[in-house]
Design a protein around this motif. Structure first.
Motif, mmCIF file in Angstrom:
data_model
loop_
_atom_site.group_PDB
_atom_site.id
_atom_site.type_symbol
_atom_site.label_atom_id
_atom_site.label_comp_id
_atom_site.label_asym_id
_atom_site.label_seq_id
_atom_site.Cartn_x
_atom_site.Cartn_y
_atom_site.Cartn_z
ATOM 1 N N ASP A 86 9.678 -7.625 11.369
ATOM 2 C CA ASP A 86 8.232 -7.051 10.868
ATOM 3 C C ASP A 86 6.998 -7.316 11.997
ATOM 4 O O ASP A 86 7.178 -7.800 12.587
ATOM 5 N N LEU A 87 6.749 -6.799 11.725
ATOM 6 C CA LEU A 87 4.913 -5.940 13.066
ATOM 7 C C LEU A 87 3.949 -6.734 12.343
ATOM 8 O O LEU A 87 3.475 -5.519 11.224
ATOM 9 N N ILE A 88 3.306 -7.329 12.486
ATOM 10 C CA ILE A 88 1.691 -7.839 11.823
ATOM 11 C C ILE A 88 0.575 -7.082 13.244
ATOM 12 O O ILE A 88 1.008 -7.415 14.300
ATOM 13 N N PHE A 89 -0.381 -6.761 12.925
ATOM 14 C CA PHE A 89 -1.394 -6.163 13.799
ATOM 15 C C PHE A 89 -2.721 -7.321 12.957
ATOM 16 O O PHE A 89 -2.902 -6.795 11.269
ATOM 17 N N LEU A 110 1.033 -1.421 0.075
ATOM 18 C CA LEU A 110 0.071 0.290 0.342
ATOM 19 C C LEU A 110 0.710 1.265 0.036
ATOM 20 O O LEU A 110 0.451 2.066 -1.176
ATOM 21 N N LEU A 111 2.029 1.230 1.084
ATOM 22 C CA LEU A 111 2.675 2.408 1.019
ATOM 23 C C LEU A 111 4.500 2.211 0.965
ATOM 24 O O LEU A 111 4.260 1.246 2.161
ATOM 25 N N HIS A 112 5.197 2.919 1.072
ATOM 26 C CA HIS A 112 6.424 2.604 1.313
ATOM 27 C C HIS A 112 7.389 3.464 1.912
ATOM 28 O O HIS A 112 7.388 4.784 0.049
ATOM 29 N N ASN A 113 8.409 3.566 1.817
ATOM 30 C CA ASN A 113 9.576 4.230 1.933
ATOM 31 C C ASN A 113 11.055 3.551 2.422
ATOM 32 O O ASN A 113 10.501 2.508 2.798
ATOM 33 N N GLY A 114 12.399 4.140 1.646
ATOM 34 C CA GLY A 114 13.240 3.061 2.142
ATOM 35 C C GLY A 114 13.934 2.828 3.403
ATOM 36 O O GLY A 114 13.994 1.964 4.116
ATOM 37 N N ALA A 115 12.348 3.190 4.620
ATOM 38 C CA ALA A 115 12.392 2.694 5.761
ATOM 39 C C ALA A 115 11.225 1.883 6.318
ATOM 40 O O ALA A 115 11.400 1.259 7.458
ATOM 41 N N THR A 116 10.756 2.224 5.744
ATOM 42 C CA THR A 116 9.512 1.033 5.906
ATOM 43 C C THR A 116 8.459 0.971 4.086
ATOM 44 O O THR A 116 8.250 1.020 3.936
ATOM 45 N N LYS A 117 7.915 -0.227 4.935
ATOM 46 C CA LYS A 117 6.578 -0.931 3.692
ATOM 47 C C LYS A 117 5.788 -1.024 4.636
ATOM 48 O O LYS A 117 5.470 -2.110 5.263
ATOM 49 N N GLU A 135 6.490 -3.307 7.635
ATOM 50 C CA GLU A 135 8.539 -3.799 8.359
ATOM 51 C C GLU A 135 9.377 -2.569 8.545
ATOM 52 O O GLU A 135 8.941 -1.278 8.052
ATOM 53 N N ALA A 136 10.002 -3.006 9.222
ATOM 54 C CA ALA A 136 10.515 -1.878 9.698
ATOM 55 C C ALA A 136 12.163 -2.247 8.865
ATOM 56 O O ALA A 136 13.228 -3.027 8.888
ATOM 57 N N THR A 137 12.278 -1.307 7.142
ATOM 58 C CA THR A 137 13.199 -2.423 6.153
ATOM 59 C C THR A 137 14.342 -1.954 7.207
ATOM 60 O O THR A 137 14.772 -0.695 8.038
ATOM 61 N N ASN A 138 15.342 -2.568 7.261
ATOM 62 C CA ASN A 138 16.769 -2.801 7.543
ATOM 63 C C ASN A 138 17.048 -1.733 8.757
ATOM 64 O O ASN A 138 17.936 -1.258 9.269
#
Length: 381
Positions: A111-114, A83-90, A159-162
């Motif tokens: 990963d954080l699953i709600f 849905l939404l993304h940048n370099g720090a999260t998806k 997602e907390a990317t990297n």
């Protein structure tokens, strides 16, 4: 390096002595701040609502999406709709109706699953956990896992990317405020976990570096007999969160932080009593989004500061403009219609601009930007 902000607290013209309380008659307060709600700020008192626009052109407009219009039919989390993304999260939305046929592992970050809807069992390197609607499940980077739904699952994947998820610093209120870390559940090496072990071909689908790699085993690699340490998946439900609140002051969204990563925070808005002081604001205050993009996912209840928003919808307010309660809520800014809120929502504030993916674009309510406008001014009277 510590920040040495240029600060010299000052008051000019008509202003309230206390933020979010006892506003000058006939004014609308707007918070103008830095670093979300963590940095220096001033409060500006306007004669008109800061959101009383009549038209909007350009990419910064507030947007709303309906995840319930997504097709679903996912075989696993890496099929979930971005849905939404940048370099720090998806941020993805995932529908899983039956047991995952392969194991998943995220090599790109925590990963954080709600869990928005559904219930079931989660199996991972560390054991077994049951889950239900309203659960947050935090999976450390490179955890191998799968779920078996007992009810069809709809979930938000963040997602907390990297990066890694942390708990917020709770300062003066101490480590047991909001939720005691002791309420977090962890996986167990129990009978259900041991029963799913054994021979038979299993695949692990590893998401990393822009693709998915598949590793095949002649046995189930979730074959642990025990573990020790202080790194593992954790689970907490919004029902275990005890919101920080004040009878005389509307606390900012940052007080509801549940998890944070290096470039974004995740907050949870839970049911709570309204402020009882007659001079205190009872609705979110107008604020300028100067540094963060703000995302709200609406999970359950009556979303008192928004009109025409249902469970499963998501809003995006990019940084660069003021926003706040819509006219229907502003009428009750100081005299709420009931004693307490009954909404549950997940907020994601990102330090870097978010891109809107095609799946979200396809479900957008393009009239959302009009819901604050001058056409609604009569509703304030």
């Amino acid at each position: 390096m510590a920040k040495n902000w240029i600060q010299f607290p000052k008051s000019e013209g008509l202003a309230s002595r206390q933020a979010h309380a006892d506003l000058p008659e006939g004014t609308y307060e707007r918070e103008f701040g830095k670093e979300g709600f963590f940095g220096p700020a001033s409060h500006i008192y306007h004669q008109n609502p800061p959101t009383g626009w009549t038209d909007w052109d350009g990419p910064l407009k507030p947007r709303a999406f309906d995840t319930q219009k997504l097709n679903g039919g996912h075989r696993g989390p890496w099929d979930a709709d971005l849905l939404l993304h940048n370099g720090a999260t998806k941020v993805r939305f995932w529908r899983q109706d039956k047991a995952m046929e392969a194991l998943a592992r995220n090599g790109d970050g925590d990963d954080l699953i709600f869990i928005h809807q559904g219930a079931g069992e989660l199996f991972c390197d560390f054991g077994h956990m049951s889950f239900r609607d309203g659960d947050y499940i935090m999976l450390p980077r490179a955890t191998t896992w799968r779920i078996e739904p007992s009810e069809p699952v709809q979930a938000l994947l963040i997602e907390a990317t990297n990066d890694s998820y942390l708990l917020p610093e709770k300062g003066l209120v101490g480590p047991h405020a909001i939720f005691d870390p002791a309420v977090m559940d962890t996986p167990a090496i129990d009978e259900m976990f041991r029963a799913q072990q054994g021979d038979g071909e299993w695949q692990v689908q590893i998401k990393a570096r822009g693709g998915v790699s598949t590793v095949t085993y002649p046995y189930n690699p979730l074959d642990a007999v025990g573990w020790k340490g202080d790194l593992c998946p954790v689970k907490v439900n919004w029902r275990d969160i005890r919101p920080l609140m004040s009878a005389r002051y509307h606390v900012p969204p940052s007080a509801h932080t549940t998890f944070l990563a290096g470039r974004f925070v995740v907050c949870t808005f839970c049911p709570r009593p309204f402020e009882s002081d007659p001079g205190a604001l009872k609705v979110p205050f107008f604020h300028s989004n100067n540094d963060y993009d703000e995302v709200l996912f609406y999970h359950a209840g009556d979303f008192f500061s928004r009109d025409n928003i249902d469970a499963g919808m998501m809003t995006l307010h990019p940084c660069g403009f003021p926003h706040g309660p819509q006219p229907g809520a502003l009428k009750n800014a100081f005299t709420p219609k009931k004693a307490a809120t009954d909404e549950v929502a997940v907020m994601i504030d990102t330090r870097d601009p978010l891109e809107v993916a095609a799946a979200a674009e396809a479900t957008e309510n393009r009239d959302y930007v009009k819901s604050w406008g001058m056409a609604n001014r009569a509703r304030l009277k």
